[in-house]
Write a protein that holds these residues in place. Sequence first.
Motif, mmCIF file in Angstrom:
data_model
loop_
_atom_site.group_PDB
_atom_site.id
_atom_site.type_symbol
_atom_site.label_atom_id
_atom_site.label_comp_id
_atom_site.label_asym_id
_atom_site.label_seq_id
_atom_site.Cartn_x
_atom_site.Cartn_y
_atom_site.Cartn_z
ATOM 1 N N ILE A 1 5.413 13.055 6.506
ATOM 2 C CA ILE A 1 5.785 14.203 6.358
ATOM 3 C C ILE A 1 5.046 14.989 5.428
ATOM 4 C CG2 ILE A 1 7.847 15.866 5.822
ATOM 5 C CD1 ILE A 1 9.448 13.303 6.415
ATOM 6 N N VAL A 2 4.372 16.061 5.749
ATOM 7 C CA VAL A 2 3.562 16.733 5.143
ATOM 8 C C VAL A 2 4.104 17.544 3.919
ATOM 9 C CG1 VAL A 2 1.341 18.416 5.073
ATOM 10 C CG2 VAL A 2 1.587 16.727 6.979
ATOM 11 N N GLY A 3 3.346 17.541 2.683
ATOM 12 C CA GLY A 3 3.817 18.558 1.775
ATOM 13 C C GLY A 3 5.059 18.336 1.012
ATOM 14 N N ASP A 27 6.688 15.089 -26.207
ATOM 15 C CA ASP A 27 6.237 14.294 -25.010
ATOM 16 C C ASP A 27 6.514 12.912 -25.139
ATOM 17 O OD1 ASP A 27 3.227 16.529 -24.928
ATOM 18 O OD2 ASP A 27 5.122 16.475 -23.587
ATOM 19 N N THR A 28 7.164 12.507 -26.602
ATOM 20 C CA THR A 28 7.503 10.920 -26.908
ATOM 21 C C THR A 28 8.533 10.729 -25.911
ATOM 22 O OG1 THR A 28 6.520 11.278 -29.146
ATOM 23 C CG2 THR A 28 7.839 9.400 -28.542
ATOM 24 N N ALA A 29 8.278 9.539 -25.103
ATOM 25 C CA ALA A 29 9.400 9.163 -24.174
ATOM 26 C C ALA A 29 8.996 7.800 -23.656
ATOM 27 C CB ALA A 29 9.729 10.220 -23.173
ATOM 28 N N VAL A 30 9.718 7.265 -22.917
ATOM 29 C CA VAL A 30 9.227 6.239 -21.872
ATOM 30 C C VAL A 30 8.940 6.607 -20.543
ATOM 31 C CG1 VAL A 30 9.887 4.001 -20.626
ATOM 32 C CG2 VAL A 30 10.731 4.302 -23.192
ATOM 33 N N TYR A 31 7.879 6.646 -19.638
ATOM 34 C CA TYR A 31 7.402 7.293 -18.545
ATOM 35 C C TYR A 31 7.729 6.340 -17.595
ATOM 36 C CZ TYR A 31 5.772 11.431 -21.264
ATOM 37 O OH TYR A 31 5.838 12.724 -21.905
ATOM 38 N N TYR A 32 8.398 6.811 -16.508
ATOM 39 C CA TYR A 32 8.542 5.908 -15.481
ATOM 40 C C TYR A 32 7.620 6.557 -14.256
ATOM 41 C CZ TYR A 32 12.497 3.943 -18.271
ATOM 42 O OH TYR A 32 13.073 3.554 -19.166
ATOM 43 N N CYS A 33 7.414 5.704 -13.488
ATOM 44 C CA CYS A 33 6.703 5.797 -12.122
ATOM 45 C C CYS A 33 7.748 5.703 -11.093
ATOM 46 C CB CYS A 33 5.411 5.090 -11.830
ATOM 47 S SG CYS A 33 4.833 5.258 -10.280
ATOM 48 N N ALA A 34 7.774 6.522 -10.137
ATOM 49 C CA ALA A 34 9.114 6.343 -8.959
ATOM 50 C C ALA A 34 8.519 6.294 -7.666
ATOM 51 C CB ALA A 34 9.989 7.056 -9.148
ATOM 52 N N ALA A 35 8.794 5.923 -6.795
ATOM 53 C CA ALA A 35 8.335 6.048 -5.256
ATOM 54 C C ALA A 35 9.494 6.217 -4.331
ATOM 55 C CB ALA A 35 7.516 4.742 -4.784
ATOM 56 N N LYS A 36 9.118 7.031 -3.276
ATOM 57 C CA LYS A 36 10.045 7.301 -1.998
ATOM 58 C C LYS A 36 9.335 7.068 -0.827
ATOM 59 C CE LYS A 36 13.123 8.761 0.793
ATOM 60 N NZ LYS A 36 14.249 7.826 0.869
ATOM 61 N N GLN A 37 9.667 6.059 0.006
ATOM 62 C CA GLN A 37 8.887 5.903 1.110
ATOM 63 C C GLN A 37 9.552 6.533 2.434
ATOM 64 O OE1 GLN A 37 9.241 1.687 2.719
ATOM 65 N NE2 GLN A 37 7.283 1.866 3.960
ATOM 66 N N PHE A 38 8.627 6.958 3.210
ATOM 67 C CA PHE A 38 9.268 7.637 4.347
ATOM 68 C C PHE A 38 8.432 6.805 5.542
ATOM 69 C CE2 PHE A 38 11.005 11.797 3.165
ATOM 70 C CZ PHE A 38 10.581 12.028 1.842
ATOM 71 N N VAL A 39 9.349 7.083 6.698
ATOM 72 C CA VAL A 39 9.010 6.128 7.759
ATOM 73 C C VAL A 39 7.738 7.038 8.626
ATOM 74 C CG1 VAL A 39 11.296 5.226 7.921
ATOM 75 C CG2 VAL A 39 10.847 7.444 9.170
ATOM 76 N N SER A 40 7.567 8.035 8.480
ATOM 77 C CA SER A 40 6.652 9.025 9.220
ATOM 78 C C SER A 40 6.069 9.694 7.813
ATOM 79 C CB SER A 40 7.038 9.759 10.170
ATOM 80 O OG SER A 40 7.899 10.646 9.922
ATOM 81 N N THR A 72 0.793 -1.251 0.007
ATOM 82 C CA THR A 72 -0.068 -0.119 0.050
ATOM 83 C C THR A 72 1.073 1.264 0.021
ATOM 84 O OG1 THR A 72 -1.648 -1.276 1.178
ATOM 85 C CG2 THR A 72 -1.712 1.420 1.085
ATOM 86 N N PHE A 73 0.585 2.153 -0.862
ATOM 87 C CA PHE A 73 1.204 3.424 -0.931
ATOM 88 C C PHE A 73 1.137 4.395 0.275
ATOM 89 C CE2 PHE A 73 3.582 3.239 -4.479
ATOM 90 C CZ PHE A 73 2.894 3.047 -5.670
ATOM 91 N N SER A 74 1.389 3.799 1.625
ATOM 92 C CA SER A 74 1.447 4.705 2.568
ATOM 93 C C SER A 74 2.653 5.281 2.756
ATOM 94 C CB SER A 74 1.250 3.658 3.905
ATOM 95 O OG SER A 74 0.073 2.959 3.678
ATOM 96 N N TRP A 75 2.624 6.936 2.880
ATOM 97 C CA TRP A 75 3.769 7.611 3.363
ATOM 98 C C TRP A 75 4.628 7.532 2.230
ATOM 99 C CZ3 TRP A 75 4.760 5.927 8.829
ATOM 100 C CH2 TRP A 75 3.534 5.836 9.606
ATOM 101 N N TYR A 76 4.283 7.424 0.969
ATOM 102 C CA TYR A 76 5.036 7.171 -0.179
ATOM 103 C C TYR A 76 4.805 8.660 -1.131
ATOM 104 C CZ TYR A 76 6.143 2.325 -0.129
ATOM 105 O OH TYR A 76 6.663 1.086 0.427
ATOM 106 N N VAL A 77 6.187 9.192 -1.317
ATOM 107 C CA VAL A 77 6.035 10.495 -2.281
ATOM 108 C C VAL A 77 6.113 9.820 -3.442
ATOM 109 C CG1 VAL A 77 7.257 12.376 -3.012
ATOM 110 C CG2 VAL A 77 7.023 12.020 -0.579
#
Length: 129
Positions: free
Chosen positions: A105-107, A90-103, A28-33
């Motif tokens: 953090i707003v904004g 806009d032609t390109a390969v598009y990538y999704c990325a995720a950064k998980q935080f341990v708490s 689950t995308f909890s606390w993921y930017v």
Amino acid sequence: QVQLIESGGGLVQTGGSLRLSCAPSGRTFSWYVMGWFRQAPGKEREFVATISWSADSTYYADSVKGRFTISRDFAKNTVYLQMNSLKPEDTAVYYCAAKQFVSPIVGVVLTTPPQYDYWGQGTQVTVSS
């Protein structure tokens, strides 16, 4: 280990629209930017858009501002990139990325590839002129 599954790429004419989706496998995308990046042939990977874990903050590259919208659906555990008024550049390969935080953090939003921990396999977007 988080696996990100992207979908929604394809071939579209100039001025058309596409919506990319990104969902984690088994998490689950909890606390993921979350972020979207793209890479065209012969070019470096570049930032497109990012959204904070709580969806209260977003940020866009100047080249897509006003045309692309990043959003996240917590119920579906999915992040989207709605792309309108598409251009050949806009032609390109598009990538999704995720950064998980341990708490929660707003904004916080992140705009460079080294700031992210996990990446999807990429989905091709081709805009014909």
